[in-house]
Design an enzyme around this catalytic site. Structure first.
Site, PDB file in Angstrom:
ATOM      1  N   LYS B  80       1.025  -1.229   0.082  1.00 36.57           N
ATOM      2  CA  LYS B  80       0.010   0.002   0.002  1.00 36.57           C
ATOM      3  C   LYS B  80       1.018   1.064  -0.067  1.00 36.57           C
ATOM      4  O   LYS B  80       1.833   1.450   0.657  1.00 36.57           O
ATOM      5  CB  LYS B  80      -0.810  -0.115   1.099  1.00 36.57           C
ATOM      6  CG  LYS B  80      -1.954   1.235   1.326  1.00 36.57           C
ATOM      7  CD  LYS B  80      -2.721   0.942   2.504  1.00 36.57           C
ATOM      8  CE  LYS B  80      -3.795   1.949   2.698  1.00 36.57           C
ATOM      9  NZ  LYS B  80      -4.639   1.853   3.840  1.00 36.57           N
ATOM     10  N   SER B 155      -9.714   1.951   3.125  1.00 37.28           N
ATOM     11  CA  SER B 155      -8.947   2.339   2.346  1.00 37.28           C
ATOM     12  C   SER B 155      -7.695   1.419   1.462  1.00 37.28           C
ATOM     13  O   SER B 155      -7.236   2.004   0.364  1.00 37.28           O
ATOM     14  CB  SER B 155      -7.860   3.423   2.946  1.00 37.28           C
ATOM     15  OG  SER B 155      -7.201   2.877   3.824  1.00 37.28           O
ATOM     16  N   SER B 179      -9.917  -0.249   7.338  1.00 38.66           N
ATOM     17  CA  SER B 179      -9.067  -0.240   6.012  1.00 38.66           C
ATOM     18  C   SER B 179      -8.556  -1.295   5.575  1.00 38.66           C
ATOM     19  O   SER B 179      -8.322  -1.297   4.224  1.00 38.66           O
ATOM     20  CB  SER B 179      -8.174   0.927   6.133  1.00 38.66           C
ATOM     21  OG  SER B 179      -8.681   2.271   6.027  1.00 38.66           O
TER      22      SER B 179
END
Ligand SMILES: [Zn+2]
Lengths: 489, 491
Positions: B80, B155, B179
């Protein structure tokens, strides 16, 4: 028409002192805490650069030094302490917040004993807490006209101790004495180098006025930018004058921050209360609260050295020194260590004290050195002073030798030998000189024999002059008296 | 069919036997990204040179010591973009970090690198991980591989899509209020949020420091355990990491749920769970009961206040954490500003997207003098109560189960106009972040063709328990064997 009654204004002063700690590494990373002289931004890492993702780790040594300071200042050390974020934007503050301490500082409620003009006062210490220093900015000339500003983060994250004093000081002189004493304590416990010019020791002051005898508090003005003891005193004297004139004229003091201008010798308004920062303190989530064990506190307390007031008292009693001399010799720990080493070599304390505080200190001051940094070590000074005590050298020669040893670093006792500065103590050699002197000054001889004993002094002086001061004056005196016989009563 | 369909333990076996090389796997992964990702938008950038160099090194290690090397040696992974990667641009999907190349790697990344894992690239997310749909990325839209007009969840949407679409074997994400778990649920993969402090946050670009945790997204529970074991444990760079040893996370994986007490929080079923999601949950419960678990209803009474507390605490930390994005040392900055204030305002206004700006404003307000007690302090008290709720619950049950989210993946744009509706997406996941406990989302079935997950929450340091319960369900359902229908996106 009424006659204005002049109010007797009393100053209420509290100091906030910031002291960089003499740790090896910075407060929250492993970069060096000693940043002076390094190329810009070379003493940095992701943490002190405030790079995204970097995290702080508490420097345990800095915590210990702060506790040490707090104990020297008679503070309480709570079991729990935590760090908080103080949020504001400035280019020298890479994270956009300073890690500091807000409501649970490492220590609180202490005091410091301060001597001011023979009186002893005991201003309170509100708290001693730990935080990190900011970086530094460099402008081309004055900040207002500079087309750019350069940021150097070598200093960012250096451990900084904030010592907040109670508003217990009542005059600029008291404030100066407080700062002097506080600096002395910091030097004694080895946590700060006391350098106000380089900014490793910094001082802000809060000052307000009130009619003497009243208990209330006036409007407070914060004064910054004072980088010496003298500027602190001058700035506060200026504020005292400025505020009392304002009040006497029926005006009001504005709550604001003012900066001391060394060039103009006055304070200048920097920020009004309305422009005061909103710091949005909240607990630093990257650092768990710290528990300070009682064992740790006691261990640190047991390692505290003898502090200045105690050492001064001991010098007075143990070495029979006058208070002022004891004060001089305990001004810095290095001074008192030097003194005790000289005395340790068997020199009389009074002689050692006089020579260190006058002759040696004079040479050091001229060279801008501390006694511990000069080329005449305690053993060397002791050697010279012993020659003096044994009457093997004159006081004048000793001064000469000391000055030369100070310059060259050579051993004073050796200098005495190689320069033939030892006193002339040969009775035969001196006897001849005494007779020459008597022959040259028959009037003095006659005067002495007529009962004017002070005439002897001019004869001794003559012999001393003939030997460039090398003759043993006691021996010369005896030889003269032997030859002159007793004066007629 | 791609080699990357295989779970990591199987690939590790083949790598050790030299039936496949790490370089072949890396090339396969890079080729898959090139072929499929243009239609998905998971990757912000690939790092082919780094990947191939790491793969070659992995092959050397596998040849030298096949049995001694880690099962992750030679395995393609994605990170990420909130995780710092040394020498590789790291933007947190924000314009304000465009061009930022960190000089260091996050601890979690560095630990995987050290084991020989192969970094394929950086994946998309909501800007600074703030969002539940991945629509707050300032660079690109990431699509749900199951239905391309739907969000992947956020996210960590890019991480979830990269794994779900078999572009890589596993990815790291971060979870502040759900997330990792939410996009795992929306895309049919496993997502693990460790106990707060179990994984180092060093090098994770902070969203809300007291809530953030780094964790894995994988196809299977065993893979999650493998990656978690590799990244977990104390880190001298992060003072909030826990000192307790990690223990063997794989040992108890197959122990099943017979005799385990599983609690269903009454309050979690009252948040408006959509019927198809509820049906999947009910069938999971029945399955677990059938496997011998003792299912009971429990109460987490402060649930209804958790969302409000979260949206005070998280923005408060955001307002401070993002202050370093000032345009001075990285990012585009502001040229020709007339004053310092203007320089900051320009850099930050241009650099931050609307959701980030909203949260900075909320947090700044919540911390302001006069409001601190009413908002931040009260929220912290609620947080303490939420944690107490969980502590009491875990005296009665071994784990807590619930749907991961009230809905399956929603359509792109469906909630962007309504921040409160978007915030409510995390209502079942964020209490675990407030309490600091561990949680996993494991694929539990499909609601009208879209995957949905079961959330298993364990006590603090209850990693092994969460993994064990999730694995029991996975063993029965084997949903991981179903890949999304990707041929229509392939270039
Ligand atoms: Zn550093």
């Amino acid at each position: 028409m009424s006659v204005a009654t002049r109010v007797d204004w009393e100053a209420v002063i509290g100091l906030e002192v910031h002291a960089q700690l003499l740790t090896r590494s910075k407060m929250f990373c492993s970069c060096r805490a000693d940043y002076l002289g390094l190329p810009p931004n070379s003493n940095t890492c992701p943490t002190c650069l405030g790079l995204p993702g970097a995290l702080p780790v508490i420097n345990r040594e800095a915590v210990r030094m702060t506790i040490r300071t707090a104990l020297a200042l008679n503070c309480e050390i709570p079991e729990f302490t935590k760090f908080d974020r103080k949020n504001y934007f400035y280019p020298d503050l890479p994270k956009g917040y300073q890690i500091s301490q807000y409501d649970l500082p490492l220590s609180r409620n202490g005091w410091l004993e301060v001597e001011v003009e023979g009186r002893t006062v005991r201003p309170g210490i509100t708290r001693v807490h730990l935080e990190e220093d900011a970086g530094s900015l460099h402008h081309a000339g004055e900040i207002q006209n500079s087309p750019f500003s350069l940021v150097d983060l070598n200093r960012a994250g250096v451990p900084l101790m904030e010592i907040v004093g109670e508003p217990d000081l009542r005059s600029p002189l008291e404030a100066r004495a407080y700062l002097t004493t506080l600096r002395q304590v910091l030097l004694y416990i080895g946590v700060n180098d006391g350098n106000m010019e380089e900014g490793s020791l910094r001082c802000d002051a809060n000052i307000s006025l009130r009619p003497r005898g009243s208990e209330g508090l006036g409007v407070k003005v914060e004064v910054k930018n004072m980088n010496s003891f003298r500027s602190l005193q001058r700035a506060l004297e200026f504020e005292l004058r400025r505020q009392s004139e304002l009040l006497d004229a029926g005006g009001e003091v504005a709550q604001e921050t003012r900066g001391w201008s060394e060039a103009e010798q006055r304070t200048v308004s920097q920020r009004s209360k309305e422009e005061a920062q909103e710091y949005r303190y909240f607990p630093e989530p990257d650092l768990p609260p710290l528990r300070v064990s009682r064992e740790q506190v006691e261990e640190i307390r047991s390692q505290l050295p003898e502090l200045p007031p105690a050492r001064r008292a001991r010098f007075e009693s143990q070495y029979q020194l006058a208070p002022q001399l004891a004060g001089l010799l305990t001004a810095r720990p290095q001074d008192s260590q030097y003194f005790e080493q000289v005395v340790g070599h068997g020199v009389s304390p009074q002689l050692a004290a006089n020579w260190q505080s006058q002759e040696l200190q004079g040479l050091c001051n001229a060279a801008n050195l501390g006694v511990e940094e000069c080329r005449v070590g305690p053993a060397a000074l002791a050697g010279l002073l012993r020659l003096l005590e044994e009457g093997k050298i004159s006081s004048r020669s000793a001064k000469e030798v000391l000055a030369e040893a100070f310059e060259s670093g050579r051993d004073p006792a050796q200098l005495v030998r190689s320069k033939g500065l030892g006193l002339i103590q040969d009775p035969e050699q001196l006897g001849q000189l005494v007779e020459q002197a008597m022959a040259r000054q028959p009037q003095a001889v006659a005067d002495f024999q007529a009962g004017k004993t002070q005439a002897l002094r001019s004869l001794v002086g003559l012999v001393m002059g003939m030997t460039k001061g090398q003759a043993d004056p006691v021996l010369v005196d005896r030889l003269l008296r032997e030859r002159l016989g007793s004066p007629q009563a | 069919m791609t080699l990357l369909e295989e779970p990591i333990p199987e690939l590790a076996r083949r790598l050790r036997r030299r039936q496949v090389s790490a370089v072949e796997l890396a090339r396969e992964s890079l080729a898959q990204v090139e072929r499929i990702d243009p239609g998905l938008g998971a990757f912000l950038r690939t790092t082919p040179e780094l990947a191939l160099a790491a793969a070659e090194e992995a092959d050397r290690r596998l040849a030298a010591d096949p049995e001694g090397s880690s099962p992750l040696c030679g395995i393609p992974l994605a990170y990420k973009d909130v995780l710092c990667t040394e020498g590789v641009e790291t933007t947190a999907a924000s314009q304000i970090l465009r061009g930022f190349v960190p000089p260091y790697s996050a601890t979690a990344v560095a630990r995987l690198n050290a084991l020989g894992a192969v970094p394929i690239g950086k994946v998309n997310c909501d800007e600074f991980a703030m969002g539940s749909s991945n629509e707050n990325s300032s660079y690109q839209t990431t699509r749900n591989p199951w239905e391309l007009d739907r969000v992947p969840g956020g996210s960590s949407g890019g991480s979830a899509v990269a794994v779900a679409s078999r572009l890589v074997c596993a990815a790291l994400g971060s979870d502040t209020g759900g997330s990792i778990r939410l996009p795992a649920s929306f895309t049919g993969v496993v997502g693990y949020k460790p106990t707060y402090g179990r994984v180092s946050r060093y090098g994770l670009i902070a969203f809300a420091s007291s809530l953030d945790q780094v964790g894995p997204l994988t196809k299977t529970v065993e893979e999650a355990a493998l990656v978690l074991a590799a990244i977990a444990g104390p880190d001298p760079h992060d003072s909030t990491t826990l000192q307790e040893p990690v223990g063997d996370l794989l040992a108890g994986l197959e122990q099943g749920v017979r005799g385990l007490r599983l609690g269903i929080p009454r309050e979690y079923l009252e948040v408006g769970i959509e019927a198809p999601v509820e049906r999947v949950f009910e069938s999971s419960v029945e399955l677990l009961r059938g496997l011998g678990a003792e299912i009971s209803e429990i109460s987490l009474p402060t649930t209804e206040y958790a969302l409000a507390a979260y949206y005070v605490i998280a923005p408060a930390e955001v307002s401070s954490n993002l202050a370093r994005m000032d345009g001075v040392r990285f990012g585009p900055g502001a040229e020709r500003a007339q004053s310092l204030r203007q320089a900051y305002e320009t850099a930050r206004h241009r650099g931050f997207g609307p959701e980030v700006r909203r949260r900075i404003a909320l947090g700044t307000y919540a911390l302001s003098s006069g409001y601190y007690d009413a908002y931040y302090l009260r929220a912290q008290k609620v947080r303490t109560l939420v944690a107490q709720d969980f502590a009491q619950a875990f005296e009665k049950v071994d784990a807590v189960i619930s749907p991961t989210a009230p809905t399956a993946a929603f359509r792109l744009g469906e909630r962007t106009a309504d921040p409160l509706a978007m915030y409510a997406t995390d209502i079942l996941t964020l209490p675990a972040n407030l309490a600091g406990v561990s949680g996993i989302s494991v694929p539990a079935g499909f609601a009208e063709g879209l995957p949905v997950g079961l959330q298993v929450l364990g006590p603090s340091l209850g990693e092994a328990m969460c993994l064990r319960v999730a694995r029991a369900l996975e063993r029965e359902l084997e949903i991981w064997r179903q890949a999304p229908p990707l041929e229509r996106v392939a270039a």
